[in-house]
Every structure is written in structure tokens, then in C-alpha cells.
Design a protein around this motif. Structure first.
Motif, short mmCIF file in Angstrom:
data_model
loop_
_atom_site.label_atom_id
_atom_site.label_comp_id
_atom_site.label_asym_id
_atom_site.label_seq_id
_atom_site.Cartn_x
_atom_site.Cartn_y
_atom_site.Cartn_z
N PHE A 28 68.05 36.21 105.59
CA PHE A 28 68.35 37.70 105.34
C PHE A 28 66.97 38.40 105.87
CE2 PHE A 28 66.47 35.07 101.52
CZ PHE A 28 65.40 35.79 101.54
N GLY A 29 66.18 37.75 106.56
CA GLY A 29 65.09 38.47 107.21
C GLY A 29 64.21 39.38 106.07
N ASP A 30 63.62 40.25 106.46
CA ASP A 30 62.74 41.13 105.69
C ASP A 30 63.50 42.29 105.06
OD1 ASP A 30 63.04 42.63 107.75
OD2 ASP A 30 61.12 43.30 108.15
N LYS A 31 64.90 42.32 105.29
CA LYS A 31 65.55 43.34 104.62
C LYS A 31 66.78 42.74 103.52
CE LYS A 31 65.17 46.61 108.36
NZ LYS A 31 65.75 47.32 109.59
N LYS A 32 66.20 42.03 102.48
CA LYS A 32 67.03 41.28 101.83
C LYS A 32 68.03 42.35 100.82
CE LYS A 32 65.60 39.27 97.95
NZ LYS A 32 64.95 38.47 96.99
N VAL A 90 70.77 43.12 103.01
CA VAL A 90 71.80 41.84 103.23
C VAL A 90 72.80 41.86 102.06
CG1 VAL A 90 72.08 39.83 103.80
CG2 VAL A 90 70.52 40.85 105.12
N VAL A 91 71.94 41.99 100.63
CA VAL A 91 72.79 41.58 99.69
C VAL A 91 73.91 42.54 99.43
CG1 VAL A 91 72.34 41.88 97.09
CG2 VAL A 91 70.55 40.52 98.27
N LYS A 92 73.74 43.91 99.70
CA LYS A 92 74.72 44.83 99.54
C LYS A 92 75.75 44.43 100.62
CE LYS A 92 71.54 48.81 98.74
NZ LYS A 92 71.01 50.05 99.00
N VAL A 93 75.37 44.27 101.70
CA VAL A 93 76.57 44.09 102.68
C VAL A 93 77.49 42.76 102.30
CG1 VAL A 93 77.10 43.11 104.93
CG2 VAL A 93 75.37 44.93 104.68
N VAL A 94 76.84 41.65 101.85
CA VAL A 94 77.39 40.39 101.28
C VAL A 94 78.24 40.93 100.07
CG1 VAL A 94 77.00 38.27 100.01
CG2 VAL A 94 75.74 38.60 102.17
N LYS A 95 77.64 41.87 99.31
CA LYS A 95 78.43 42.24 97.89
C LYS A 95 79.84 42.93 98.58
CE LYS A 95 78.49 45.43 93.81
NZ LYS A 95 79.35 46.30 94.36
N ASN A 96 79.75 43.89 99.21
CA ASN A 96 80.86 44.43 99.61
C ASN A 96 82.07 43.52 100.69
OD1 ASN A 96 79.78 46.58 98.67
ND2 ASN A 96 78.96 47.41 100.95
N LYS A 127 79.91 39.25 111.44
CA LYS A 127 78.71 39.12 111.74
C LYS A 127 77.82 40.24 112.31
CE LYS A 127 76.62 36.18 115.64
NZ LYS A 127 76.81 35.68 117.07
N ALA A 128 78.60 41.20 112.65
CA ALA A 128 78.10 42.48 113.33
C ALA A 128 77.33 43.39 111.99
CB ALA A 128 78.97 43.39 113.85
N GLU A 129 78.17 43.24 110.84
CA GLU A 129 77.55 43.81 109.68
C GLU A 129 76.47 43.22 109.37
OE1 GLU A 129 80.54 44.86 106.62
OE2 GLU A 129 82.13 44.88 108.12
N ILE A 130 76.44 41.99 109.09
CA ILE A 130 75.11 41.32 108.52
C ILE A 130 74.10 41.47 109.42
CG2 ILE A 130 74.24 38.73 108.11
CD1 ILE A 130 76.33 39.64 105.75
N GLU A 131 74.08 41.12 110.91
CA GLU A 131 72.91 41.42 111.55
C GLU A 131 72.48 42.88 111.67
OE1 GLU A 131 74.45 40.03 115.37
OE2 GLU A 131 74.15 37.65 114.69
N GLY A 180 70.18 42.99 108.69
CA GLY A 180 68.83 42.54 108.99
C GLY A 180 68.98 40.92 108.78
N GLY A 181 70.36 40.51 108.67
CA GLY A 181 70.77 38.96 108.23
C GLY A 181 71.00 38.32 109.44
N THR A 182 71.15 36.88 109.38
CA THR A 182 71.73 36.07 110.27
C THR A 182 72.73 35.24 109.86
OG1 THR A 182 70.17 34.39 109.85
CG2 THR A 182 69.41 36.03 111.56
N VAL A 183 73.81 34.81 110.75
CA VAL A 183 75.00 34.16 110.39
C VAL A 183 75.13 33.31 111.37
CG1 VAL A 183 76.16 35.79 108.77
CG2 VAL A 183 76.57 35.74 111.28
N GLU A 184 76.13 32.12 110.83
CA GLU A 184 76.45 31.11 111.78
C GLU A 184 77.97 30.95 111.65
OE1 GLU A 184 75.53 26.32 111.69
OE2 GLU A 184 73.61 27.69 112.36
N LEU A 185 78.65 30.43 112.76
CA LEU A 185 80.10 30.32 112.57
C LEU A 185 80.29 29.01 112.88
CD1 LEU A 185 81.21 33.16 114.99
CD2 LEU A 185 80.82 33.29 112.44
#
Length: 136
Positions: free
Chosen positions: A77-81, A84-90, A123-127, A130-135
Motif C-alpha cells: 500500500f506504499g505510503d498512502k495507506k 488505498v483503503v478507500k479504493v479497496v472499500k469501493n 490495477k490502475a485504480e490501486i496503483e 499508491g498501492g501495488t497489485v499482482e495478477l
């Protein structure tokens, strides 16, 4: 160099048509076809379920199957947790607390069986947040 080693296979129109139909099937349709061939004709999928065959082939080696579904796993989640939490919630429809726990508990699977389009979008929304994802 001689042309002996570069033989080009010729296929009938029927084989091409059938192959194109099989290649364009959804996962659900492929499973249904597999069940039909097993139940009605006694033909079972090869080990790994990739290619259907009536008998083992000489020399083995199943053709690679193109992947159509992926799991989206949050890996950081990098330095902008908070972002990232808001995007994951949505994305997941989880509560704020559940989303926070998912983000803090990386790696966390955000979505299973996602299409390529969904993967790219998520992936675009998470990045962007400030976060990172893996497929997978």
C-alpha cells in the motif's frame, strides 16, 4: 537450407471451424463440453485439464491454454495507506474497517476470477492510489 524441417500443416475447413469454436469458448462452455465428452463418448481431459484427448499422445506435451481469468491480489500500500483503503472499500464493497484490515494484511485477494478488463481497471485504480497489485 532445405525445406524438410519447415513443413506447414494443412487443415481442413471443418477442423479450422471446430478449432476456432473451441478456442472461443468461455470457461463454463469448456467445462460443459468436457463433461459431455466424458459422459457421452468416454473421452476424458488430459492431465491438467488443458487439452482433450482420447488416448495419450506420443511424446506428450499439451498445448498451452490462454488464461482468461485472474485473481487480483493486493501486495502493498506504499505510503498512502488511507487512499488505498478507500479504493479497496469501493472495489470490494467491504466496510471501512474490513477494507483497512485487508490493506494492512497484505497480501490480500481483492477479486477472484476477474476478466482482463476488470484486472486492468482495478490495477490502475490501486496503483493510482499508491498501492501495488499482482495478477495470479
Amino acid at each position: 537450407m532445405s525445406e524438410e524441417g519447415t513443413a506447414v500443416a494443412e487443415f481442413s475447413a471443418e477442423a479450422k471451424e471446430m478449432g476456432d469454436k473451441i478456442a472461443g469458448m468461455t470457461l463454463k462452455q469448456a467445462k460443459e463440453l468436457s463433461d459431455y465428452l466424458k459422459d457421452v463418448h468416454g473421452i476424458e481431459p488430459a492431465a491438467g485439464g488443458g487439452v482433450m484427448m482420447a488416448a495419450p499422445a506420443e511424446g506428450g506435451g499439451a498445448a498451452a491454454e490462454e488464461k482468461t481469468e485472474w485473481d487480483i491480489v493486493l501486495t502493498g500500500f506504499g505510503d498512502k495507506k488511507l487512499n488505498v483503503v478507500k479504493v479497496v472499500k469501493n472495489l470490494t464493497g467491504a466496510s471501512l474497517m474490513e477494507a483497512k484490515k485487508m490493506v494492512e494484511g497484505v497480501p490480500a485477494t481483492l477479486k477472484e476470477g476477474a476478466s482482463k478488463e476488470d484486472c486492468d481497471k482495478i490495477k490502475a485504480e490501486i496503483e493510482e492510489a499508491g498501492g501495488t497489485v499482482e495478477l495470479k
